[in-house]
Write a protein that holds these residues in place. Structure first.
Motif, PDB file in Angstrom:
ATOM      1  N   MET A   1       0.840  -1.175   0.000  1.00 54.49           N
ATOM      2  CA  MET A   1       0.000   0.000   0.000  1.00 54.49           C
ATOM      3  C   MET A   1       0.880   1.231   0.000  1.00 54.49           C
ATOM      4  SD  MET A   1      -2.821   0.936   2.831  1.00 54.49           S
ATOM      5  CE  MET A   1      -2.612   2.500   3.594  1.00 54.49           C
ATOM      6  N   GLU A   2       0.679   2.120  -0.962  1.00 51.63           N
ATOM      7  CA  GLU A   2       1.463   3.335  -1.047  1.00 51.63           C
ATOM      8  C   GLU A   2       0.600   4.529  -0.709  1.00 51.63           C
ATOM      9  OE1 GLU A   2       3.464   3.971  -4.717  1.00 51.63           O
ATOM     10  OE2 GLU A   2       4.055   5.992  -4.175  1.00 51.63           O
ATOM     11  N   ILE A   3       1.111   5.368   0.157  1.00 59.01           N
ATOM     12  CA  ILE A   3       0.422   6.589   0.538  1.00 59.01           C
ATOM     13  C   ILE A   3       1.366   7.732   0.240  1.00 59.01           C
ATOM     14  CG2 ILE A   3      -0.604   7.907   2.418  1.00 59.01           C
ATOM     15  CD1 ILE A   3      -1.055   5.200   3.831  1.00 59.01           C
ATOM     16  N   ASP A   4       0.929   8.670  -0.567  1.00 55.87           N
ATOM     17  CA  ASP A   4       1.745   9.825  -0.896  1.00 55.87           C
ATOM     18  C   ASP A   4       1.241  11.005  -0.075  1.00 55.87           C
ATOM     19  OD1 ASP A   4       2.918   8.234  -2.780  1.00 55.87           O
ATOM     20  OD2 ASP A   4       1.545   8.872  -4.367  1.00 55.87           O
ATOM     21  N   GLU A   5       2.182  11.708   0.537  1.00 57.44           N
ATOM     22  CA  GLU A   5       1.797  12.832   1.365  1.00 57.44           C
ATOM     23  C   GLU A   5       2.639  14.057   1.029  1.00 57.44           C
ATOM     24  OE1 GLU A   5       1.840  12.008   5.492  1.00 57.44           O
ATOM     25  OE2 GLU A   5       0.766  10.127   5.274  1.00 57.44           O
ATOM     26  N   ASP A  54       9.027   1.329   4.973  1.00 56.82           N
ATOM     27  CA  ASP A  54       8.625  -0.058   4.730  1.00 56.82           C
ATOM     28  C   ASP A  54       7.900  -0.568   5.971  1.00 56.82           C
ATOM     29  OD1 ASP A  54       8.312  -2.730   4.173  1.00 56.82           O
ATOM     30  OD2 ASP A  54      10.403  -3.035   3.534  1.00 56.82           O
ATOM     31  N   PRO A  55       6.566  -0.634   5.938  1.00 56.98           N
ATOM     32  CA  PRO A  55       5.805  -1.040   7.125  1.00 56.98           C
ATOM     33  C   PRO A  55       6.139  -2.444   7.616  1.00 56.98           C
ATOM     34  CG  PRO A  55       4.328  -0.247   5.399  1.00 56.98           C
ATOM     35  CD  PRO A  55       5.702  -0.333   4.815  1.00 56.98           C
ATOM     36  N   GLU A  56       6.658  -3.301   6.737  1.00 56.68           N
ATOM     37  CA  GLU A  56       7.004  -4.664   7.146  1.00 56.68           C
ATOM     38  C   GLU A  56       8.271  -4.717   7.985  1.00 56.68           C
ATOM     39  OE1 GLU A  56       6.980  -7.608   4.102  1.00 56.68           O
ATOM     40  OE2 GLU A  56       5.111  -6.861   3.229  1.00 56.68           O
ATOM     41  N   HIS A  57       9.155  -3.723   7.836  1.00 58.75           N
ATOM     42  CA  HIS A  57      10.429  -3.728   8.552  1.00 58.75           C
ATOM     43  C   HIS A  57      10.578  -2.589   9.539  1.00 58.75           C
ATOM     44  CE1 HIS A  57      11.335  -6.206   4.972  1.00 58.75           C
ATOM     45  NE2 HIS A  57      11.921  -6.939   5.891  1.00 58.75           N
ATOM     46  N   THR A  58       9.727  -1.609   9.463  1.00 62.16           N
ATOM     47  CA  THR A  58       9.831  -0.453  10.337  1.00 62.16           C
ATOM     48  C   THR A  58       8.482  -0.191  10.985  1.00 62.16           C
ATOM     49  OG1 THR A  58      11.426   0.520   8.810  1.00 62.16           O
ATOM     50  CG2 THR A  58      10.468   1.981  10.437  1.00 62.16           C
ATOM     51  N   PRO A  62       1.743   7.269  13.659  1.00 62.69           N
ATOM     52  CA  PRO A  62       1.503   8.576  13.026  1.00 62.69           C
ATOM     53  C   PRO A  62       2.558   9.612  13.412  1.00 62.69           C
ATOM     54  CG  PRO A  62      -0.563   7.659  13.804  1.00 62.69           C
ATOM     55  CD  PRO A  62       0.542   6.751  14.303  1.00 62.69           C
ATOM     56  N   ASP A  63       3.020   9.589  14.659  1.00 65.14           N
ATOM     57  CA  ASP A  63       4.065  10.530  15.070  1.00 65.14           C
ATOM     58  C   ASP A  63       5.366  10.281  14.313  1.00 65.14           C
ATOM     59  OD1 ASP A  63       2.400  11.822  16.836  1.00 65.14           O
ATOM     60  OD2 ASP A  63       3.124  10.733  18.606  1.00 65.14           O
ATOM     61  N   ALA A  64       5.717   9.003  14.125  1.00 66.61           N
ATOM     62  CA  ALA A  64       6.931   8.671  13.385  1.00 66.61           C
ATOM     63  C   ALA A  64       6.807   9.101  11.925  1.00 66.61           C
ATOM     64  CB  ALA A  64       7.215   7.176  13.482  1.00 66.61           C
ATOM     65  N   GLN A  65       5.627   8.934  11.343  1.00 65.17           N
ATOM     66  CA  GLN A  65       5.408   9.356   9.961  1.00 65.17           C
ATOM     67  C   GLN A  65       5.527  10.874   9.833  1.00 65.17           C
ATOM     68  OE1 GLN A  65       1.668   7.650   8.768  1.00 65.17           O
ATOM     69  NE2 GLN A  65       2.339   5.591   9.315  1.00 65.17           N
ATOM     70  N   MET A  66       4.987  11.585  10.814  1.00 66.61           N
ATOM     71  CA  MET A  66       5.113  13.050  10.799  1.00 66.61           C
ATOM     72  C   MET A  66       6.578  13.451  10.944  1.00 66.61           C
ATOM     73  SD  MET A  66       1.763  14.302  12.928  1.00 66.61           S
ATOM     74  CE  MET A  66       2.414  15.943  13.104  1.00 66.61           C
ATOM     75  N   SER A  91       6.648   7.935   0.737  1.00 67.57           N
ATOM     76  CA  SER A  91       5.891   6.773   0.263  1.00 67.57           C
ATOM     77  C   SER A  91       6.022   5.629   1.258  1.00 67.57           C
ATOM     78  CB  SER A  91       6.405   6.301  -1.095  1.00 67.57           C
ATOM     79  OG  SER A  91       6.119   7.225  -2.103  1.00 67.57           O
ATOM     80  N   PHE A  92       5.053   4.743   1.198  1.00 64.96           N
ATOM     81  CA  PHE A  92       5.044   3.560   2.050  1.00 64.96           C
ATOM     82  C   PHE A  92       5.056   2.322   1.166  1.00 64.96           C
ATOM     83  CE2 PHE A  92       3.356   6.968   4.471  1.00 64.96           C
ATOM     84  CZ  PHE A  92       3.719   6.727   5.789  1.00 64.96           C
ATOM     85  N   GLY A  93       5.885   1.352   1.526  1.00 63.40           N
ATOM     86  CA  GLY A  93       5.960   0.108   0.779  1.00 63.40           C
ATOM     87  C   GLY A  93       7.374  -0.418   0.779  1.00 63.40           C
ATOM     88  N   CYS A  94       7.611  -1.443   0.003  1.00 67.48           N
ATOM     89  CA  CYS A  94       8.933  -2.042  -0.122  1.00 67.48           C
ATOM     90  C   CYS A  94       9.806  -1.129  -0.996  1.00 67.48           C
ATOM     91  CB  CYS A  94       8.805  -3.420  -0.752  1.00 67.48           C
ATOM     92  SG  CYS A  94      10.381  -4.199  -1.101  1.00 67.48           S
ATOM     93  N   PRO A  95      10.946  -0.641  -0.468  1.00 64.83           N
ATOM     94  CA  PRO A  95      11.790   0.267  -1.252  1.00 64.83           C
ATOM     95  C   PRO A  95      12.178  -0.289  -2.621  1.00 64.83           C
ATOM     96  CG  PRO A  95      12.533   0.200   1.007  1.00 64.83           C
ATOM     97  CD  PRO A  95      11.482  -0.872   0.869  1.00 64.83           C
ATOM     98  N   GLU A  96      12.389  -1.597  -2.701  1.00 68.74           N
ATOM     99  CA  GLU A  96      12.776  -2.226  -3.960  1.00 68.74           C
ATOM    100  C   GLU A  96      11.698  -2.066  -5.032  1.00 68.74           C
ATOM    101  OE1 GLU A  96      14.095  -6.637  -5.532  1.00 68.74           O
ATOM    102  OE2 GLU A  96      14.250  -6.173  -3.397  1.00 68.74           O
TER     103      GLU A  96
END
Length: 166
Positions: A1-5, A54-58, A62-66, A91-96
């Motif tokens: 899932m990718e979220i662009d902010e 990468d939500p699977e590894h990190t 919401p505070d960390a995202q900010m 962005s959120f997801g696998c960097p690769e």
């Protein structure tokens, strides 16, 4: 899932592609960003800064995202202070997967990733090798400590469109 902010474009007259700087907020990212700004200037390219969570590894709150967005925007402001237009993109997801997709979306002419000389560089270098097979443009891993020694060599090699890692 990718979220662009918070993609924040600044007007640019550049027309020869985009240099995509992948920020990881490690020591030395600012030095490598300064180098990337100079490369973008020499190549007459736009500059985009990308950070991938990468939500699977990190674990990410919401505070960390900010915090990540704030750090990314601080790097973009640094680029702007160096007289470069810059767009920051979180962005959120696998960097690769995220990095090659973003590189294609912005028609990147070069992807730059910083290295800081730590043990984590081994993972970054593996990522760079995989990205070179997935991106349609050169991928450059830049160690902070090599910038002073190889600055002119790297700049002239990139002018010849070679994919190198210093």
């Amino acid at each position: 899932m990718e979220i662009d902010e918070n993609e924040k474009p600044v007007t640019s007259n550049c027309k020869t592609g985009t240099l995509l700087f992948v920020a990881d907020f490690v020591t030395g990212s600012r030095d490598v960003l300064d180098f990337a700004c100079e490369l973008a200037e020499r190549q007459n390219a736009d500059l985009q800064l990308l950070h991938v969570i990468d939500p699977e590894h990190t674990p990410s709150s919401p505070d960390a995202q900010m915090g990540a967005q704030f750090s990314l925007e601080m790097l973009a402001q640094r680029a702007r202070a160096l007289k470069r237009s810059a767009v920051s993109h979180l962005s959120f997801g696998c960097p690769e997967n995220v990095i090659p997709r973003r590189a294609a979306e912005v028609n990147a002419s070069l992807v730059v990733l910083p290295l800081n000389g730590s043990a984590a560089d081994r993972l970054q270098k593996r990522l760079v090798r995989r990205l070179r097979g997935k991106c349609d443009c050169p991928v450059l891993a830049v160690p902070r400590d090599a910038l002073l020694d190889n600055h002119n060599q790297v700049s002239s090699s990139l002018s010849n469109r070679e994919a190198i890692s210093v």
